[in-house]
Design an enzyme around this catalytic site. Structure first.
Site, PDB file in Angstrom:
ATOM      1  N   TYR A 116       0.667  -1.178  -0.181  1.00 41.60           N
ATOM      2  CA  TYR A 116      -0.099   0.018  -0.149  1.00 41.60           C
ATOM      3  C   TYR A 116       0.809   1.454   0.175  1.00 41.60           C
ATOM      4  CZ  TYR A 116      -3.661  -3.215   0.965  1.00 41.60           C
ATOM      5  OH  TYR A 116      -4.617  -4.235   0.835  1.00 41.60           O
ATOM      6  N   PRO A 154     -11.861  -0.120  -2.904  1.00 39.23           N
ATOM      7  CA  PRO A 154     -12.932  -0.856  -3.330  1.00 39.23           C
ATOM      8  C   PRO A 154     -14.264   0.114  -3.096  1.00 39.23           C
ATOM      9  CG  PRO A 154     -12.281  -2.092  -1.410  1.00 39.23           C
ATOM     10  CD  PRO A 154     -11.299  -0.967  -1.912  1.00 39.23           C
ATOM     11  N   HIS A 159      -7.917   1.151   1.536  1.00 43.93           N
ATOM     12  CA  HIS A 159      -7.532  -0.300   1.966  1.00 43.93           C
ATOM     13  C   HIS A 159      -6.284  -0.385   3.036  1.00 43.93           C
ATOM     14  CE1 HIS A 159      -8.356  -4.461   1.705  1.00 43.93           C
ATOM     15  NE2 HIS A 159      -8.869  -4.299   0.660  1.00 43.93           N
ATOM     16  N   SER A 191     -12.646 -11.944  -4.677  1.00 41.43           N
ATOM     17  CA  SER A 191     -12.926 -12.197  -3.543  1.00 41.43           C
ATOM     18  C   SER A 191     -14.394 -12.425  -3.323  1.00 41.43           C
ATOM     19  CB  SER A 191     -12.312 -10.905  -2.656  1.00 41.43           C
ATOM     20  OG  SER A 191     -13.104  -9.762  -2.885  1.00 41.43           O
TER      21      SER A 191
END
Length: 639
Positions: free
Chosen positions: A116, A129, A346, A559
């Protein structure tokens, strides 16, 4: 409602560490601020994250790469792997084991950095997301403000449960799952810096930030006696903000959608102007942001696609992309057209907090009694955050960020499919894992559509460990390839296909269980790679072998995010030539959010989504057909 979510993750296993080989750096322990957040949680009985043995990992790795390689590529990789285990790998394994002895979780802070904070791509589409709520129908603006105020109050009430350690501790078998991530998402903000970002935690914040027509407002959510402010009062504040702002403000939020080094430069320029630092600090420290968006039209046919776009990126510079602050861990997005949901930065945590928040909000939103408590007195009103007139340099950066986000959005192709033929209830009747079954459908659909097999990623949580993040489930296997081939082989009968399907499903289930225990392949091999980088050792040849390169190039990034709501999560693909697919298997239907890049001539989200639906139907049909044939044979035998 029970969330079946295993792990939400932007699938960043393909970390571009080679670009960091020329840089010197030092790995620090878990950030002090995050450690303090975790220490506030209810004490749990958690495991220390181990360093696996290389002689256990390497055979699993070699087995996982077989379906992706030619015979010559496999032989080359096998030879390189043997040399690695005996030479550089043994040295790196020793370093990793020593590191693991000294730290509760040797992976967590390294994963935060490389997956990240050191990643320089925009968080927009690439990392953050969007999680949808069911689409509402607002009859008038008052209903819109009332709904939004309930979301705000509901999220603050959920935080109080987190603060008081009331979030249930879930177990996997006899092992507890780590709840520390629930305390790491409120008041958290990523800070753009050159080369590597920072992250700031403000768990004791007392306010949220409202963004309306690009204007920013500080909205206190607790009164002077530390009581949560009532939803009706919050709604009045939202209405006042909307009534005050008749024109658009500076599109400063658009800067946060840009590539991270671009944003870091813009942030530095923004910080120089007037009292901007104070306003920026207020945004950083907010519990979360709330975007009151401008209305976007949609039809029944494209509603889910439009919803996905609005949550992930805001629709571009001419819609709502400037009405964002993409660095905030939690962005609540509400549109007067009835669309709403989260955009989730995230880096500090996986999706368990977001999944549970979504379930909690859905459960209480219909209960008026949940919003009749709280305080209606002794509170501060919303106040506008002032920003100085931008310099010419900053104006240029704003224009460039607008151009960049519009190009990025034009290249992003998302297709949300609502498959309504069956859901997980049918699969449970077949004694098949719904998750593993859908994973095989994705593999089969890709093989049918592209005439080749693909490395396929699914995330598995590591919450049995302190600070655990994710491990990779390698869904592509010898069994999944055999099944996919059988479906396209006209000489194979349906019973053979069903047998191969069950073998593939069971194989995936076994790998999933292994990954959930932290005994996967990818994080261990990443750890050895990081040991080489941290100790300034040459990167072993193993990491450029055909098997490692091809098996880490996840053309299908997936996922499962399960909720009983008419809802889904969506995000961007992790490779230029691949897809992302997030799915919500409900009792009798399945949501599938498929995305790809338009710039790639081989991929098409719409076609792949259609192939997945066709695969699901075909797999359903062969199961029923073989059952019926078996039943007829049994009846004949009885006669």
């Amino acid at each position: 409602m029970k969330t079946i979510n295993q792990s939400l993750s932007k699938h960043l296993s393909q970390i571009l560490l080679s670009a960091l080989l020329t840089k010197s750096y030092k790995i620090q322990n878990i950030p002090r601020t995050f450690a303090s957040v975790c220490n506030n949680r209810k004490k749990q009985n958690l495991l220390k994250y181990p360093a696996l043995k290389l002689d256990e990992t390497m055979p699993k790795f070699l087995k996982s790469i077989q379906p992706l390689l030619s015979d010559s590529e496999y032989e080359e990789t096998e030879q390189v792997a043997q040399e690695f285990v005996c030479n550089e790998g043994a040295r790196l394994q020793e370093l990793l084991e020593k590191t693991a002895q000294c730290e509760e979780n040797w992976l967590a802070h390294r994963w935060l950095k490389f997956a990240y904070l050191a990643n320089r791509m925009p968080v927009t589409i690439y990392s953050s997301p969007g999680m949808s709520f069911p689409i509402m129908k607002f009859k008038n603006p008052d209903e819109y403000y009332d709904y939004t105020s309930k979301l705000i109050m509901g999220l603050v009430k959920f935080k109080r449960q987190v603060d008081e350690s009331l979030i249930p501790i879930v177990k996997m078998g006899k092992l507890e799952l780590d709840n520390s991530q629930f305390g790491a998402v409120y008041g958290t903000c990523r800070i753009p810096l050159k080369d590597e970002d920072d992250i700031e935690y403000n768990p004791n914040s007392q306010h949220v930030v409202i963004i309306y027509k690009n204007h920013f407002y500080k909205l206190p959510v607790y009164n002077k006696q530390d009581r949560i402010i009532n939803a009706k009062v919050l709604a009045e504040q939202l209405k006042r903000i909307a009534d005050t702002e008749k024109s658009y403000g500076l599109p400063l939020g658009i800067l946060s959608t840009d590539q991270r080094d671009n944003w870091a430069q813009s942030y530095l320029e923004l910080s120089k102007c007037g009292n901007n630092c104070q306003s920026l600090k207020c945004i950083h420290s907010a519990l979360f942001t709330v975007s009151l968006d401008q209305c976007v039209d949609f039809t029944d046919a494209d509603k889910y696609n439009i919803l996905s776009h609005q949550l992930i990126h805001g629709g571009g510079s001419k819609q709502n992309s400037a009405n964002r602050w993409m660095d905030k861990t939690i962005q609540v997005i509400v549109n007067p057209n009835g669309m709403s949901g989260f955009c989730y930065e995230h880096s500090p945590a996986e999706g368990q907090p977001i999944a549970l928040m979504t379930e909690y909000l859905t459960k209480i939103l219909t209960k008026q009694s949940e919003f009749e408590d709280g305080s209606s007195e002794h509170y501060d009103c919303a106040s506008k955050l002032e920003f100085a007139e931008p310099t010419d340099c900053l104006k240029d950066k704003i224009n460039k960020a607008m151009e960049n986000v519009d190009k990025l959005i034009d290249n992003f192709h998302v297709q949300v499919a609502h498959y309504q033929c069956y859901g997980k209830e049918f699969l449970k009747q077949q004694k098949l894992s719904p998750d593993s079954f859908i994973q095989m459908a994705l593999q089969y659909a890709f093989y049918k559509h592209h005439k080749c097999i693909a490395a396929q990623y699914e995330s598995a949580h590591l919450r049995i460990y302190y600070g655990g993040r994710t491990e990779t489930i390698r869904s592509c296997s010898n069994e999944s390839l055999a099944f996919a081939r059988s479906m396209l082989n006209p000489s194979a009968n349906d019973q053979i296909r069903v047998d191969l399907l069950k073998e593939a499903v069971n194989g995936h289930r076994q790998y999933t269980n292994m990954a959930l225990q932290g005994r996967g392949v990818d994080r261990h091999l990443l750890g050895l790679k990081l040991m080489a980088l941290e100790n300034k050792l040459p990167l072993p040849k193993f990491y450029s072998s055909p098997g490692y390169v091809k098996s880490s190039h996840f053309r299908i990034s997936t996922s499962q995010v399960a909720t009983k709501n008419l809802a889904f999560m969506s995000y961007g693909p992790s490779t230029d030539d691949g897809y992302a697919c997030c799915y919500n298997p409900r009792d009798n239907d399945i949501f599938l959010a498929v995305s790809s890049w338009r710039s790639n001539n081989e991929t098409c989200s719409e076609k792949y989504a259609k192939s997945i639906e066709e695969a699901l139907t075909k797999m359903h049909d062969i199961l029923l057909k073989t059952q019926n044939e078996k039943g007829k044979k049994e009846m004949k035998c009885k006669k």
